[in-house]
Design an enzyme around this catalytic site. Structure first.
Site, PDB file in Angstrom:
ATOM      1  N   GLU A  37      17.230  52.034 -19.669  1.00 14.12           N
ATOM      2  CA  GLU A  37      15.830  51.518 -19.864  1.00 14.12           C
ATOM      3  C   GLU A  37      15.246  52.608 -20.429  1.00 14.12           C
ATOM      4  O   GLU A  37      14.285  52.706 -21.045  1.00 14.12           O
ATOM      5  CB  GLU A  37      15.322  51.030 -18.417  1.00 14.12           C
ATOM      6  CG  GLU A  37      16.063  49.611 -18.140  1.00 14.12           C
ATOM      7  CD  GLU A  37      15.801  49.046 -16.797  1.00 14.12           C
ATOM      8  OE1 GLU A  37      15.023  49.846 -16.098  1.00 14.12           O
ATOM      9  OE2 GLU A  37      16.086  47.926 -16.457  1.00 14.12           O
TER      10      GLU A  37
ATOM     11  N   TYR B   5      14.570  42.765 -21.112  1.00 16.64           N
ATOM     12  CA  TYR B   5      15.005  41.838 -20.125  1.00 16.64           C
ATOM     13  C   TYR B   5      16.141  41.051 -20.694  1.00 16.64           C
ATOM     14  O   TYR B   5      16.355  39.938 -20.223  1.00 16.64           O
ATOM     15  CB  TYR B   5      13.946  40.907 -19.679  1.00 16.64           C
ATOM     16  CG  TYR B   5      13.019  41.239 -18.592  1.00 16.64           C
ATOM     17  CD1 TYR B   5      13.427  41.998 -17.328  1.00 16.64           C
ATOM     18  CD2 TYR B   5      11.611  41.611 -18.885  1.00 16.64           C
ATOM     19  CE1 TYR B   5      12.771  42.591 -16.370  1.00 16.64           C
ATOM     20  CE2 TYR B   5      10.916  42.176 -17.857  1.00 16.64           C
ATOM     21  CZ  TYR B   5      11.141  42.560 -16.755  1.00 16.64           C
ATOM     22  OH  TYR B   5      10.318  42.906 -15.706  1.00 16.64           O
TER      23      TYR B   5
ATOM     24  N   ASN C 148       4.447  40.081 -10.343  1.00 19.97           N
ATOM     25  CA  ASN C 148       4.799  41.022  -9.260  1.00 19.97           C
ATOM     26  C   ASN C 148       4.723  42.312  -9.569  1.00 19.97           C
ATOM     27  O   ASN C 148       5.277  43.456  -8.765  1.00 19.97           O
ATOM     28  CB  ASN C 148       6.050  40.618  -8.901  1.00 19.97           C
ATOM     29  CG  ASN C 148       7.262  40.787  -9.823  1.00 19.97           C
ATOM     30  OD1 ASN C 148       6.961  41.058 -10.745  1.00 19.97           O
ATOM     31  ND2 ASN C 148       8.400  40.879  -9.525  1.00 19.97           N
TER      32      ASN C 148
ATOM     33  N   LYS D 182       3.399  46.656 -14.599  1.00 21.97           N
ATOM     34  CA  LYS D 182       3.273  45.314 -15.556  1.00 21.97           C
ATOM     35  C   LYS D 182       1.814  45.123 -15.904  1.00 21.97           C
ATOM     36  O   LYS D 182       0.927  45.731 -15.054  1.00 21.97           O
ATOM     37  CB  LYS D 182       4.112  44.169 -14.712  1.00 21.97           C
ATOM     38  CG  LYS D 182       5.430  44.491 -14.555  1.00 21.97           C
ATOM     39  CD  LYS D 182       6.118  43.303 -13.991  1.00 21.97           C
ATOM     40  CE  LYS D 182       7.608  43.275 -13.987  1.00 21.97           C
ATOM     41  NZ  LYS D 182       8.324  42.360 -13.165  1.00 21.97           N
TER      42      LYS D 182
HETATM   43  N1  UDP Z   1      11.214  36.697 -12.158  1.00 18.90           N
HETATM   44  C1  UDP Z   1      10.588  35.252 -12.308  1.00 18.90           C
HETATM   45  N2  UDP Z   1      11.224  34.279 -11.763  1.00 18.90           N
HETATM   46  C2  UDP Z   1      12.200  34.436 -10.933  1.00 18.90           C
HETATM   47  C3  UDP Z   1      12.924  35.594 -10.936  1.00 18.90           C
HETATM   48  C4  UDP Z   1      12.230  36.695 -11.682  1.00 18.90           C
HETATM   49  O1  UDP Z   1       9.469  35.325 -13.020  1.00 18.90           O
HETATM   50  O2  UDP Z   1      12.538  33.506 -10.292  1.00 18.90           O
HETATM   51  C5  UDP Z   1      10.631  37.747 -12.914  1.00 18.90           C
HETATM   52  C6  UDP Z   1       9.878  38.908 -12.088  1.00 18.90           C
HETATM   53  O3  UDP Z   1       8.798  39.366 -12.721  1.00 18.90           O
HETATM   54  C7  UDP Z   1      11.049  39.887 -12.085  1.00 18.90           C
HETATM   55  C8  UDP Z   1      11.610  40.015 -13.461  1.00 18.90           C
HETATM   56  O4  UDP Z   1      11.540  38.539 -13.875  1.00 18.90           O
HETATM   57  O5  UDP Z   1      10.278  41.088 -11.604  1.00 18.90           O
HETATM   58  C9  UDP Z   1      12.798  40.452 -13.452  1.00 18.90           C
HETATM   59  O6  UDP Z   1      14.020  40.032 -12.504  1.00 18.90           O
HETATM   60  P1  UDP Z   1      14.808  40.749 -11.881  1.00 18.90           P
HETATM   61  O7  UDP Z   1      15.896  39.643 -11.159  1.00 18.90           O
HETATM   62  O8  UDP Z   1      15.442  41.693 -12.414  1.00 18.90           O
HETATM   63  O9  UDP Z   1      13.857  41.142 -10.646  1.00 18.90           O
HETATM   64  P2  UDP Z   1      13.228  42.478 -10.196  1.00 18.90           P
HETATM   65  O10 UDP Z   1      14.458  43.722 -10.763  1.00 18.90           O
HETATM   66  O11 UDP Z   1      12.166  43.001 -11.217  1.00 18.90           O
HETATM   67  O12 UDP Z   1      13.181  43.112  -9.016  1.00 18.90           O
END
Ligand code: UDP
Ligand code: MG
Length: 148
Positions: A126, A49, A112, A9
């Site tokens: 994806e 997303y 993250n 990212k």
């Molecule tokens: N995210 C956020 N706040 C939250 C949950 C998710 O900003 O409370 C963001 C975070 O960058 C995350 C992304 O949204 O990586 C996608 O969320 P997902 O639940 O798919 O998590 P991932 O698959 O990236 O672990």
């Protein structure tokens, strides 16, 4: 062989963590099948997303993803989707194990560092979204030294 979509990212790119991500996947024995750096449009981030569009953090997430270049990759190998998620760590970096990328390199869920597909079906979707041009098909010289 299974494939997953991994994306560094904008914060990961700006913080000089590209090599750390590549190192973890490469040294484990996974094969890099495609890689490129690009800016992300709002429309493309929203598509990637789409499942999260109703979440309160969605607008901020899209802004974050469009705030600088990302590095898009496809990695291949046995069970790479699930293992890739372990290499990356939990969504909230404060819950990520030390030794995982998020557990070693970040603090906030909204910064993250890295994305990884969460299932084989979402990985296929994806990869199609980010690499409509396809990936690089080549022979893996170390195959017999990594797999029995
Ligand atoms: N995210 C956020 N706040 C939250 C949950 C998710 O900003 O409370 C963001 C975070 O960058 C995350 C992304 O949204 O990586 C996608 O969320 P997902 O639940 O798919 O998590 P991932 O698959 O990236 O672990
Ligand atoms: Mg996810």
């Amino acid at each position: 062989m299974e494939r997953t979509y991994i994306m560094i990212k904008p914060d990961g790119v700006q913080r000089g963590l590209i090599h750390k991500v590549i190192e973890r996947f490469e040294q484990r024995g996974f094969y890099l099948k495609a890689m490129k750096m690009q800016m992300v449009t709002k429309e493309h981030a929203e598509k990637h997303y789409a499942d999260l569009s109703s979440k309160p953090f969605f607008a901020g997430l899209v802004t974050y993803m469009c705030s600088g270049p990302v590095v898009c990759m496809v990695w291949e190998g046995k069970d790479v989707v699930k293992t890739g998620r372990k290499i990356i760590g939990a969504t909230n970096p404060l819950a990520s194990e030390p030794g995982s990328l998020r557990g070693d390199f970040c603090i906030e869920v909204g910064r993250n560092v890295i994305h990884g597909s969460d299932a084989v079906e979402s990985a296929q979707h994806e990869i199609g979204l980010w690499f409509p041009e396809g990936v690089c098909e080549y022979e893996h010289a170390l195959q017999k030294w990594i797999y029995e």
